[in-house]
Motif scaffolding. Sequence first.
Motif, short mmCIF file in Angstrom:
data_model
loop_
_atom_site.label_atom_id
_atom_site.label_comp_id
_atom_site.label_asym_id
_atom_site.label_seq_id
_atom_site.Cartn_x
_atom_site.Cartn_y
_atom_site.Cartn_z
N ALA A 27 31.47 74.87 37.98
CA ALA A 27 32.88 75.18 37.55
C ALA A 27 32.65 76.04 35.88
O ALA A 27 33.49 76.82 35.23
N ALA A 138 38.98 71.64 35.85
CA ALA A 138 38.10 72.23 37.12
C ALA A 138 37.13 70.97 36.24
O ALA A 138 36.86 70.17 37.38
N GLN A 139 36.96 70.83 35.08
CA GLN A 139 36.33 69.28 34.96
C GLN A 139 36.80 68.45 35.35
O GLN A 139 36.05 67.62 35.47
N ALA A 142 36.09 67.91 39.07
CA ALA A 142 34.92 67.12 39.45
C ALA A 142 34.52 65.55 38.78
O ALA A 142 34.28 65.14 40.34
#
Length: 161
Positions: A27, A138-139, A142
């Motif tokens: 990402a 996005a992090q 994850a």
Amino acid sequence: MPVNRFSRIVFAFFVAAGVGYLLASIAFTAANLIRLSEVGAEISLADAMRTVWFDLRGLAPSLLWTQYGSLIFIGLAIAFPVAALLQRLAIRANVTTIAPFLYPLAGATAMVAILVLSFQEYEVYAFAGARGWLGNLAQCFAGACAGYLFHLLGSPSEARP
């Protein structure tokens, strides 16, 4: 704690943290490549794949604790035991509906903590792929995936919903 349970938890942690790192790194790279293409850079699929591979190796966990991968492993190593404690408290209080969400929430929170603390330390986003709300999201995704995977692999099958 029996050896089997301990082994399962250690295995689950390394698999989950590894997958979380892979997702975060991909990402991270994708966000950077998207930004480059927005300013006119032409990026071929081969260039994108080389960049992903370069970042996977360059950000990988190592003995240098400031590597992004190392920070992810450290963050999750702190977050998952906290989630386990909260899960036990929730089960004791008979609030079992939130228990499956605690590990993903802990993983996402670990990622937020890493990003916020690195910004506080350097007064700039130390991880360019996490700039903006989409990069941060996005992090966090994850980290949440890592938490969910840890919950699936680390919990006894009878404890899972």
